[in-house]
Design a protein around this motif. Structure first.
Motif, PDB file in Angstrom:
ATOM      1  N   ARG A  17       0.834  -1.205   0.000  1.00  0.00           N
ATOM      2  CA  ARG A  17       0.000   0.000   0.000  1.00  0.00           C
ATOM      3  C   ARG A  17       0.872   1.260   0.000  1.00  0.00           C
ATOM      4  N   THR A  18       1.953   1.216   0.768  1.00  0.00           N
ATOM      5  CA  THR A  18       2.841   2.379   0.869  1.00  0.00           C
ATOM      6  C   THR A  18       3.508   2.672  -0.470  1.00  0.00           C
ATOM      7  N   ALA A  19       4.088   1.631  -1.080  1.00  0.00           N
ATOM      8  CA  ALA A  19       4.779   1.821  -2.359  1.00  0.00           C
ATOM      9  C   ALA A  19       3.810   2.284  -3.441  1.00  0.00           C
ATOM     10  N   GLU A  20       2.616   1.699  -3.475  1.00  0.00           N
ATOM     11  CA  GLU A  20       1.634   2.080  -4.497  1.00  0.00           C
ATOM     12  C   GLU A  20       1.179   3.521  -4.322  1.00  0.00           C
ATOM     13  N   LEU A  21       0.999   3.947  -3.061  1.00  0.00           N
ATOM     14  CA  LEU A  21       0.596   5.337  -2.808  1.00  0.00           C
ATOM     15  C   LEU A  21       1.677   6.304  -3.288  1.00  0.00           C
TER      16      LEU A  21
ATOM     17  N   SER B  26       0.665   2.292   8.270  1.00  0.00           N
ATOM     18  CA  SER B  26      -0.138   2.031   7.071  1.00  0.00           C
ATOM     19  C   SER B  26      -1.588   1.695   7.394  1.00  0.00           C
ATOM     20  N   SER B  27      -1.898   1.452   8.674  1.00  0.00           N
ATOM     21  CA  SER B  27      -3.280   1.173   9.069  1.00  0.00           C
ATOM     22  C   SER B  27      -3.879   2.403   9.731  1.00  0.00           C
ATOM     23  N   ARG B  28      -5.113   2.716   9.377  1.00  0.00           N
ATOM     24  CA  ARG B  28      -5.786   3.862   9.991  1.00  0.00           C
ATOM     25  C   ARG B  28      -6.247   3.556  11.406  1.00  0.00           C
ATOM     26  N   SER B  29      -6.110   2.296  11.828  1.00  0.00           N
ATOM     27  CA  SER B  29      -6.533   1.898  13.176  1.00  0.00           C
ATOM     28  C   SER B  29      -5.389   1.942  14.179  1.00  0.00           C
TER      29      SER B  29
ATOM     30  N   ALA C 124       1.384   9.091   9.322  1.00  0.00           N
ATOM     31  CA  ALA C 124       0.274   8.310   8.803  1.00  0.00           C
ATOM     32  C   ALA C 124       0.428   8.165   7.291  1.00  0.00           C
ATOM     33  N   LEU C 125       0.014   7.028   6.766  1.00  0.00           N
ATOM     34  CA  LEU C 125       0.216   6.734   5.347  1.00  0.00           C
ATOM     35  C   LEU C 125      -0.367   7.815   4.440  1.00  0.00           C
ATOM     36  N   ASP C 126      -1.544   8.310   4.759  1.00  0.00           N
ATOM     37  CA  ASP C 126      -2.196   9.298   3.892  1.00  0.00           C
ATOM     38  C   ASP C 126      -1.360  10.569   3.719  1.00  0.00           C
ATOM     39  N   TYR C 127      -0.585  10.923   4.739  1.00  0.00           N
ATOM     40  CA  TYR C 127       0.202  12.158   4.680  1.00  0.00           C
ATOM     41  C   TYR C 127       1.609  11.925   4.132  1.00  0.00           C
ATOM     42  N   LEU C 128       1.999  10.670   3.962  1.00  0.00           N
ATOM     43  CA  LEU C 128       3.376  10.345   3.611  1.00  0.00           C
ATOM     44  C   LEU C 128       3.893  11.055   2.355  1.00  0.00           C
ATOM     45  N   PRO C 129       3.148  11.113   1.240  1.00  0.00           N
ATOM     46  CA  PRO C 129       3.687  11.802   0.053  1.00  0.00           C
ATOM     47  C   PRO C 129       4.107  13.240   0.339  1.00  0.00           C
ATOM     48  N   PHE C 130       3.301  13.964   1.112  1.00  0.00           N
ATOM     49  CA  PHE C 130       3.627  15.361   1.425  1.00  0.00           C
ATOM     50  C   PHE C 130       4.883  15.428   2.302  1.00  0.00           C
TER      51      PHE C 130
END
Length: 312
Positions: A41-45, A144-147, A161-167
């Motif tokens: 999930r991380t690499a794909e994001l 990588s988990s939102r939980s 958190a994974l969602d913020y990683l690109p920034f």
């Protein structure tokens, strides 16, 4: 699916039901699957959303030499203006990083569970990368988990958190740096052929004699098959195959390496007739100079297809 995970799955399947190591091996397989899902999930994001002037190279599951062994880098990002190692955790609960004793535990459903410290794992990965590349390397722990929620953060590295990683990674760009990404990529790709994952058999103090032998049924997964009338046949579920021995040989290759003796091939495949054995080995192995030894032709795709259907 990498070779180390494949080895764990084969090892679990080949251990007898009551063997002392079976539960521990299965626990490692489950953790590997969860970790691989998080890394994927991380690499794909990052491939999809990382917005950089020059494209970054992203690698998953890299093992690099470090001290007297190896260090694992979950996700490695190579860019002309930075290098970053990511420690990916696909876990749930509240996470506590003890910055005094550098211990780590989580609280999940009211239980306190001590675990390997992701900060220590990342620090080892960063140091291994710096030694391997001869360059300064940044590090980040990724949830990588939102939980999962950080209650007490670590001291040395950020947790993102994974969602913020690109920034977060986009801020690492340092125009003062200029790396030869193709050259670094070449080093990584060559390392995959030169360095190997830790040996699970040695880790669990297992030998060939600990494992169940024979060609197992890929239908019911519970019964050894018998060679009869030019076919492998399962007396339990009725499954019939002409080449089930090829799967068994691939299992051997993953566990012990591609070289097999003709003598042990009798035992591993459960064959008594030498002419039958030689016919089976003819299309699945290659003769080598050492008398009585053959090299198994690698076909990991057979195992990957099977275990992906089992563990999906």
């Amino acid at each position: 699916m990498d070779v180390q995970m494949l080895k764990g799955m084969v090892l679990f399947d080949r251990l007898p039901a009551r063997h002392a190591a079976k539960e521990k091996v299965f626990g490692e397989v489950k953790r590997s699957l969860a970790g691989a899902a998080g890394e994927k999930r991380t690499a794909e994001l990052l491939e999809r959303e990382l917005d950089l002037a020059e494209k970054a190279k992203i690698f998953r599951g890299v093992w690099l030499p470090y001290m007297d062994g190896f260090a694992q880098v979950d996700v490695l990002v190579l860019h002309a203006n930075f290098i970053c190692a990511l420690e990916v955790k696909n876990m749930v609960g509240e996470f506590y990083f003890d910055s005094i004793n550098y211990q780590f535990y989580r609280i999940i459903e009211g239980r306190v569970e001590g675990m390997r410290n992701p900060e220590a794992q990342l620090h080892r990965a960063v140091k291994a990368c710096e030694k391997f590349f001869g360059r300064k390397v940044q590090g980040t722990i990724v949830l990588s988990s939102r939980s999962g929620r950080v209650a007490v953060p670590p001291k040395l590295y950020p947790v993102i958190a994974l969602d913020y990683l690109p920034f977060h990674i986009e801020k690492m760009v340092d125009p003062r740096l200029s790396f030869d990404v193709e050259g670094l990529e070449g080093l990584v790709r060559r390392s995959r052929g030169q360095f190997y994952d830790p040996d699970l058999l040695k880790k669990h103090e297992l030998t060939k004699g600990c494992l169940e032998v024979g060609v197992r049924c890929l239908g019911c997964r519970q019964q050894k098959m018998e060679w009869s009338r030019l076919r492998w046949r399962c007396s339990k579920c009725g499954f019939v195959s002409a080449d089930a021995h090829e799967f068994a040989l691939q299992e051997y290759a993953v566990l012990f390496g591609n070289e097999i003796t003709t003598e042990f091939a009798y035992t591993w495949l459960g064959i008594k007739d030498k002419y039958v054995l030689y016919r089976m080995l003819e299309n699945s192995t290659i003769k080598i100079n050492n008398r009585g030894r053959r090299l198994i032709i690698e076909k990991n795709e057979l195992l990957i297809a099977y275990f992906e259907s089992i563990y999906s």
